[in-house]
Design an enzyme around this catalytic site. Structure first.
Site, PDB file in Angstrom:
ATOM      1  N   ASP A   1      -6.326   9.395 -39.741  1.00  0.00           N
ATOM      2  CA  ASP A   1      -6.044   8.277 -38.827  1.00  0.00           C
ATOM      3  C   ASP A   1      -4.692   7.617 -39.120  1.00  0.00           C
ATOM      4  O   ASP A   1      -4.058   7.080 -38.218  1.00  0.00           O
ATOM      5  CB  ASP A   1      -7.177   7.250 -38.941  1.00  0.00           C
ATOM      6  CG  ASP A   1      -7.180   6.276 -37.775  1.00  0.00           C
ATOM      7  OD1 ASP A   1      -6.626   6.617 -36.707  1.00  0.00           O
ATOM      8  OD2 ASP A   1      -7.747   5.171 -37.925  1.00  0.00           O
TER       9      ASP A   1
ATOM     10  N   HIS B   1     -12.942   8.681 -32.465  1.00  0.00           N
ATOM     11  CA  HIS B   1     -12.914   7.519 -33.361  1.00  0.00           C
ATOM     12  C   HIS B   1     -12.269   6.265 -32.748  1.00  0.00           C
ATOM     13  O   HIS B   1     -12.494   5.165 -33.231  1.00  0.00           O
ATOM     14  CB  HIS B   1     -12.202   7.867 -34.677  1.00  0.00           C
ATOM     15  CG  HIS B   1     -10.715   7.819 -34.576  1.00  0.00           C
ATOM     16  ND1 HIS B   1      -9.973   8.807 -33.971  1.00  0.00           N
ATOM     17  CD2 HIS B   1      -9.813   6.869 -34.964  1.00  0.00           C
ATOM     18  CE1 HIS B   1      -8.705   8.488 -34.005  1.00  0.00           C
ATOM     19  NE2 HIS B   1      -8.559   7.312 -34.598  1.00  0.00           N
TER      20      HIS B   1
ATOM     21  N   HIS C   1      -2.923   3.968 -28.953  1.00  0.00           N
ATOM     22  CA  HIS C   1      -4.343   4.321 -29.007  1.00  0.00           C
ATOM     23  C   HIS C   1      -4.782   4.998 -27.722  1.00  0.00           C
ATOM     24  O   HIS C   1      -5.490   4.413 -26.894  1.00  0.00           O
ATOM     25  CB  HIS C   1      -5.188   3.069 -29.296  1.00  0.00           C
ATOM     26  CG  HIS C   1      -5.060   2.594 -30.711  1.00  0.00           C
ATOM     27  ND1 HIS C   1      -4.327   1.475 -31.054  1.00  0.00           N
ATOM     28  CD2 HIS C   1      -5.549   3.113 -31.868  1.00  0.00           C
ATOM     29  CE1 HIS C   1      -4.384   1.308 -32.369  1.00  0.00           C
ATOM     30  NE2 HIS C   1      -5.108   2.282 -32.888  1.00  0.00           N
TER      31      HIS C   1
HETATM   32 ZN    ZN Z   1      -7.053   5.834 -34.730  1.00  0.00          ZN
END
Ligand code: ZN
Length: 462
Positions: free
Chosen positions: A329, A219, A179
């Protein structure tokens, strides 16, 4: 603007709206206090206290000085990177006789070449990030905003845009294996590919495109590298602030809103419009909460069964943007093997680090986080079967006929088969991770990892 700044001796700076709503105790030496003993919260500009867990009895004083210096250097380097990036974006070549810019220009030239093929599904975001000196998210977003004419359409101030994107990129944690800002850039590139789908492209308004790209870029901003259950069981303040529901996604959204307001990017727009943008960004980012997967999947399936999606309706376009962002995603298993494998390694490494922390603090190890029990192939086959495949089957139905969806499903099935074989042929996680020669030839000649630098096949794949 409802933001709060506190400068302590450790140069701790809090700039997020959420900060007004929570109680944070500042210790004398500038550290923050949370409910979980034994945890020293990392200091990051504009960031929430992190789960970059250091033990309390380390040399905090010295660590803070070093951290402060490092941050200053990092900011300076960031500024230099912005200069490079803006030169790249304006197509300018810097002239500094005797400088070391030659190598940079060469790299940026290659990055510029990659951008000319940014719609290719085998775009190598790792290579692009290296060529832009870790500036992939800012560079990509500026390029896509130019491609769509969004700067002109929304009369955006370039300085404010750079400031906003720079803040977003910097607030991703580069120490997270997965991430981080490269994941955000990867999701943004995938989102761009989806926005170009023939079924969708002609129906989207500039606002839809703006929201789609912004939501993709932001996001996961300030993601701590651990999941929601971890935040809940360690009584992290974000968990109580968001009442244990969509904790991370709410934080990503509110952080984005804070940065939007801080940069003033939308300050020239009517208040109701900027409020609407903030709300829609929230709705898009919150849709990435994987625990809401079934809810979205069932609604999507129902629309497709009933054939009642009307993209003239803003609400239906918004729903499709939510689905597109969810697809972007989790699209890693739909990439060519060489890119897909790297993402798989990274996400599992992040899980294992959480497992190690849980072990260290005598907490129960979360599912998928035990390196000894949860192998990468096992995690990946489960993720593909239960999350990715069902979603992309519906996405293919929606986009039909779509060359991109066909390509993605092809990769997905091959990658799934490959992980399945690895699962049963290599019992130890180490051997599973080796990128050794596999039985399959690389799918789609030229697609494997070479990426944008030179390979001439990018445009063969939408
Ligand atoms: Zn993500």
């Amino acid at each position: 603007m409802s933001c709060l700044m506190v400068e302590g001796c450790g140069a701790v700076t809090f700039k997020r709206l959420e900060q007004n709503a929570i109680q944070v105790r500042m210790l004398a030496d500038g550290r923050l206090s949370t409910g979980h003993a034994g945890v020293l919260l990392a200091e990051r500009r504009g960031s929430y206290p992190l789960i970059d867990l250091h033990i309390l009895n380390t040399s905090a004083q010295q660590g803070e000085v070093e951290s402060c210096t490092r941050r200053k250097v990092k900011r300076l380097l960031s500024f230099q990177r912005y200069c490079h990036a803006s030169r790249l974006l304006r197509g300018l070549v810097p002239h500094t006789p005797g400088s070391l810019h030659l190598l940079d220009d060469d790299y940026l030239g290659q990055a510029g070449h990659m951008l000319s093929k940014v719609s290719a599904w085998n775009f190598d975001i790792f290579l692009f990030d290296r060529l832009t000196n870790g500036n992939s998210l800012v560079t990509l977003m500026c390029h896509l905003f130019n491609v769509y004419g969004l700067i002109h359409h929304f009369q955006l101030d370039m300085v404010k845009l750079h400031r906003f994107l720079g803040m977003v990129q910097e607030d991703y944690h580069s120490q997270n294996p997965y991430h981080n800002a490269v994941h955000a850039a990867d999701v943004t590139q995938a989102m761009y590919c989806y926005l170009k789908e023939p079924k969708l492209a002609g129906q989207l308004s500039p606002l839809d495109v703006f929201l789609g790209l912004m939501a993709a870029a932001a996001h996961d901003v300030d993601h701590p590298g651990v999941n929601q259950p971890f935040l809940i069981k360690t009584r992290h303040h974000l968990a109580s602030l968001y009442q244990n529901t969509s904790v991370l996604e709410s934080h990503h959204w509110r952080s984005t809103v804070g940065m939007l307001r801080e940069s003033g990017l939308l300050s020239h727009l009517p208040a109701d419009m900027s409020q609407d943008i903030e709300q829609q960004l929230g709705s898009l980012i919150l849709a990435t909460d994987i625990s809401r997967q079934n809810e979205f999947l069932l609604t999507f399936r129902e629309h497709l069964d009933n054939q009642d999606l009307d993209l003239q309706l803003a609400s239906h376009r918004h729903f499709i943007l939510q689905i597109a962002l969810k697809c972007a995603d989790v699209c890693n298993p739909c990439r060519v093997w060489e890119l897909s494998r790297q993402w798989s390694e990274r996400v599992c490494e992040e899980f294992y680090r959480q497992g190690d922390l849980e072990k260290k603090f005598d907490l129960e190890i979360s599912p998928l986080c035990n390196q000894q029990a949860d192998t990468v192939p096992a995690i990946q086959t489960g993720f593909i079967s239960y999350i990715v495949e069902p979603l992309f089957e519906e996405w293919q139905r929606f986009t039909e006929p779509s060359l991109l969806s066909q390509t993605m499903m092809g990769h997905l099935h091959k990658n799934k088969a490959r992980w399945s074989r690895l699962r049963f042929t290599h019992p130890t996680s180490e051997s599973q991770m080796q990128p050794h020669v596999e039985e399959d030839p690389e799918p789609e000649g030229g697609g494997g990892g070479g990426g944008g630098g030179g390979g001439g096949h990018e445009e063969d794949v939408p």
